[in-house]
Design a protein around this motif. Structure first.
Motif, PDB file in Angstrom:
ATOM      1  N   VAL A  87       0.832  -1.215   0.000  1.00 31.49           N
ATOM      2  CA  VAL A  87       0.000   0.000   0.000  1.00 31.49           C
ATOM      3  C   VAL A  87       0.862   1.258   0.000  1.00 31.49           C
ATOM      4  CG1 VAL A  87      -1.903  -1.161   1.167  1.00 31.49           C
ATOM      5  CG2 VAL A  87      -0.144  -0.027   2.529  1.00 31.49           C
TER       6      VAL A  87
ATOM      7  N   PRO B  87      -0.692   4.367  -2.391  1.00 33.42           N
ATOM      8  CA  PRO B  87      -1.826   5.152  -1.861  1.00 33.42           C
ATOM      9  C   PRO B  87      -1.506   5.841  -0.535  1.00 33.42           C
ATOM     10  CG  PRO B  87      -2.241   2.795  -1.625  1.00 33.42           C
ATOM     11  CD  PRO B  87      -1.044   2.933  -2.490  1.00 33.42           C
ATOM     12  N   SER B  88      -0.730   5.189   0.339  1.00 29.17           N
ATOM     13  CA  SER B  88      -0.427   5.796   1.634  1.00 29.17           C
ATOM     14  C   SER B  88       0.460   7.025   1.479  1.00 29.17           C
ATOM     15  CB  SER B  88       0.241   4.776   2.558  1.00 29.17           C
ATOM     16  OG  SER B  88       1.458   4.306   1.997  1.00 29.17           O
TER      17      SER B  88
ATOM     18  N   ARG C 202      -5.779  -4.387   4.120  1.00 31.51           N
ATOM     19  CA  ARG C 202      -5.245  -3.406   3.179  1.00 31.51           C
ATOM     20  C   ARG C 202      -5.606  -1.983   3.613  1.00 31.51           C
ATOM     21  NH1 ARG C 202      -3.125  -3.014  -1.849  1.00 31.51           N
ATOM     22  NH2 ARG C 202      -3.629  -1.151  -3.065  1.00 31.51           N
ATOM     23  N   LEU C 203      -6.858  -1.792   4.020  1.00 29.38           N
ATOM     24  CA  LEU C 203      -7.287  -0.467   4.471  1.00 29.38           C
ATOM     25  C   LEU C 203      -6.574  -0.078   5.760  1.00 29.38           C
ATOM     26  CD1 LEU C 203      -9.109   2.000   4.266  1.00 29.38           C
ATOM     27  CD2 LEU C 203     -10.910   0.694   5.414  1.00 29.38           C
TER      28      LEU C 203
ATOM     29  N   SER D  94      -3.644  -1.150   6.848  1.00 31.55           N
ATOM     30  CA  SER D  94      -2.231  -0.870   6.551  1.00 31.55           C
ATOM     31  C   SER D  94      -2.057   0.482   5.879  1.00 31.55           C
ATOM     32  CB  SER D  94      -1.659  -1.978   5.660  1.00 31.55           C
ATOM     33  OG  SER D  94      -1.735  -3.231   6.301  1.00 31.55           O
ATOM     34  N   THR D  95      -2.992   0.838   4.992  1.00 28.56           N
ATOM     35  CA  THR D  95      -2.921   2.141   4.318  1.00 28.56           C
ATOM     36  C   THR D  95      -3.043   3.287   5.317  1.00 28.56           C
ATOM     37  OG1 THR D  95      -3.894   1.190   2.307  1.00 28.56           O
ATOM     38  CG2 THR D  95      -3.945   3.586   2.531  1.00 28.56           C
TER      39      THR D  95
ATOM     40  N   GLU E 138      -0.079   5.858   6.290  1.00 28.15           N
ATOM     41  CA  GLU E 138      -0.315   7.283   6.008  1.00 28.15           C
ATOM     42  C   GLU E 138      -0.179   8.123   7.264  1.00 28.15           C
ATOM     43  OE1 GLU E 138      -2.513  10.959   5.930  1.00 28.15           O
ATOM     44  OE2 GLU E 138      -3.116   9.168   7.025  1.00 28.15           O
TER      45      GLU E 138
END
Length: 240
Positions: A89, A92-93, A150-151, A153-154, A158
């Motif tokens: 990720v 995106p992060s 996944r969400l 980790s993102t 971030e």
């Protein structure tokens, strides 16, 4: 005698707060409430508006305690985060940590300009101050929650990497507001240098810390957490 009483009071209060913090984490899991909410409640009760045990009248001490706590939280969050999950990720992060903070800064600036009738630089400063998510809050809220890997980790990646962008924007805007003839090209060079060197030093110290902790043979197992914490503090100092 008075100094001894103050020292004993400080030690007693610290011990009580640590015990309450641990118990709070246990109760938050059972109640399904983020531990951060209960931590804030404990702080309000202990503060000057509650029992009056702690008076928040020393900003330098509060900053020191906050920074030390943040270093520990980020370090612990990094230990709990798998590199394979972060790597998946990374795009995106990092986008949220840079472009996301910048977009939030602009949106807040527009709102501040319309509501408070201030200058654009002042509005952008408002946005830069609140533009980053708090790593401590994110780690506390996500821990133990039923969220897709996944969400999760993102958001963790971030929140742990957006502070440099927010700090850079805040300091740059303050400089633009206080200096009569600012050098804009120096700000761009400073951004690239600080981000690049921060990433390089963080990676270098992280690799060295992992190697040292795995290779060293200490007489007591209780020394390993202290050794690891020392590397966390050392990494923060060299990155700042």
């Amino acid at each position: 005698m008075l100094e001894q009483i103050n020292v004993d009071y400080f030690i007693l209060l610290t011990a009580l707060l640590l015990i309450i913090g641990v118990l709070t984490t246990k109760f938050s899991t059972r109640l399904g409430v983020p531990a951060l909410v209960l931590f804030l409640l404990v702080g309000m009760i202990m503060g000057s508006d509650g029992l009056g045990l702690i008076h928040f009248n020393n900003p330098k001490l509060a900053q020191l305690i906050g920074i030390l706590a943040l270093v520990v939280i980020l370090f612990e969050g990094g230990l709990q985060t798998k590199w394979s999950s972060v790597r998946a990720v990374a795009t995106p992060s990092l986008s949220l940590a840079t472009l996301g903070v910048l977009l939030t800064t602009v949106v807040v600036a527009v709102a501040a300009k319309l509501i408070f009738d201030i200058s654009w630089l002042e509005g952008l400063l408002f946005g830069a101050i609140v533009g980053s998510t708090d790593a401590a809050a994110i780690f506390a809220v996500l821990k133990g929650q039923n969220i897709r890997d996944r969400l999760s980790s993102t958001l963790e990646a971030e929140s742990g990497t957006n502070d440099p962008m927010a700090v850079f924007l805040t300091l740059s805007l303050i400089e633009l507001m206080t200096i009569e003839s600012p050098f804009y090209y120096l700000l761009v060079g400073s951004f690239i240098w600080q981000m690049g060197m921060g990433l390089f030093l963080g990676f270098l110290f992280g690799r060295f810390a992992g190697y040292a902790i795995n290779k060293i043979n200490l007489d007591s197992s209780g020394l390993y957490p202290i050794f690891a914490l020392a590397f966390a503090l050392l990494t923060y100092i060299f990155q700042t």
